[in-house]
Scaffold this active site. Structure first.
Site, PDB file in Angstrom:
ATOM      1  CB  CYS A 243       5.364 -32.161 -54.397  1.00  0.00           C
ATOM      2  SG  CYS A 243       4.475 -31.417 -52.974  1.00  0.00           S
TER       3      CYS A 243
ATOM      4  CG  ASN B   4      -0.406 -29.510 -51.487  1.00  0.00           C
ATOM      5  OD1 ASN B   4      -1.400 -29.029 -51.157  1.00  0.00           O
ATOM      6  ND2 ASN B   4       0.492 -28.554 -52.039  1.00  0.00           N
TER       7      ASN B   4
ATOM      8  CB  CYS C 228       8.173 -30.088 -48.745  1.00  0.00           C
ATOM      9  SG  CYS C 228       8.114 -30.932 -47.151  1.00  0.00           S
ATOM     10  NE  ARG C 229       9.002 -32.426 -53.322  1.00  0.00           N
ATOM     11  CZ  ARG C 229       8.967 -33.767 -53.975  1.00  0.00           C
ATOM     12  NH1 ARG C 229       9.966 -33.911 -54.810  1.00  0.00           N
ATOM     13  NH2 ARG C 229       8.098 -34.387 -53.540  1.00  0.00           N
ATOM     14  CB  SER C 230       3.528 -28.188 -54.810  1.00  0.00           C
ATOM     15  OG  SER C 230       2.714 -29.007 -53.797  1.00  0.00           O
TER      16      SER C 230
ATOM     17  CG  ASP D  26      10.202 -35.347 -50.677  1.00  0.00           C
ATOM     18  OD1 ASP D  26      10.374 -34.207 -49.864  1.00  0.00           O
ATOM     19  OD2 ASP D  26       9.555 -36.211 -50.817  1.00  0.00           O
TER      20      ASP D  26
END
Ligand code: 4NP
Length: 139
Positions: free
Chosen positions: A8, A11, A13-15, A114
């Protein structure tokens, strides 16, 4: 052993959530799983506390992860490089040479939003989106 890198922007939050969810859904017996960011503001930091919390709520511990930017050799090492949104995929295709573009894909047809600057239940929405997409992934 297939090697997967989730990517993401930050690196944090999402990934990191995708890494934790993948370790649970796909399992760590047959997959080596990592995550990285196209940006490098958060190098060495743990995931965002809200991402840690939503994963913990669903029984997944991502608190030990540390953010890192994508590295130039990642496209040689990993078999799959999976972006969270369409901008991540665009950026990855700029970073890595064309010969490895076949390894780059988006987690879902729809970008994972995001949640970093958002309010409310963005992190729960993120978790559900990633988990649902992960279960449909055939690698
Ligand atoms: P992520 O969210 O890409 O899901 O980790 C973000 C985290 C931090 C920033 C942007 C997105 N940032 O600009 O610092």
């Amino acid at each position: 052993m297939k090697k997967i890198l989730f990517v993401c922007l930050g690196n944090i939050c999402r990934s990191p959530a995708a890494q934790g969810i993948a370790e649970n859904v796909l399992g760590i017996e047959n997959f080596e799983i990592d995550s990285a960011g196209t940006g490098s503001w958060h190098i060495g930091n743990p995931p965002d506390s809200r991402s840690i919390a939503v994963c913990k709520k669903h029984g997944i511990d991502i608190s030990q992860q540390k953010a890192r930017p994508v590295r130039i050799a990642d496209d040689e090492y990993f078999d799959y490089i999976i972006g969270m949104d369409s901008q991540n995929v665009k950026d990855l295709k700029n970073i890595f040479p064309e010969k490895n573009h076949h390894k780059i894909m988006m987690l879902d047809q729809i970008s994972v939003a995001d949640p970093y600057f958002g309010e409310g239940d963005g992190f729960e929405t993120m978790f559900q989106h990633i988990e649902t997409a992960m279960k449909k992934l055939s690698l």
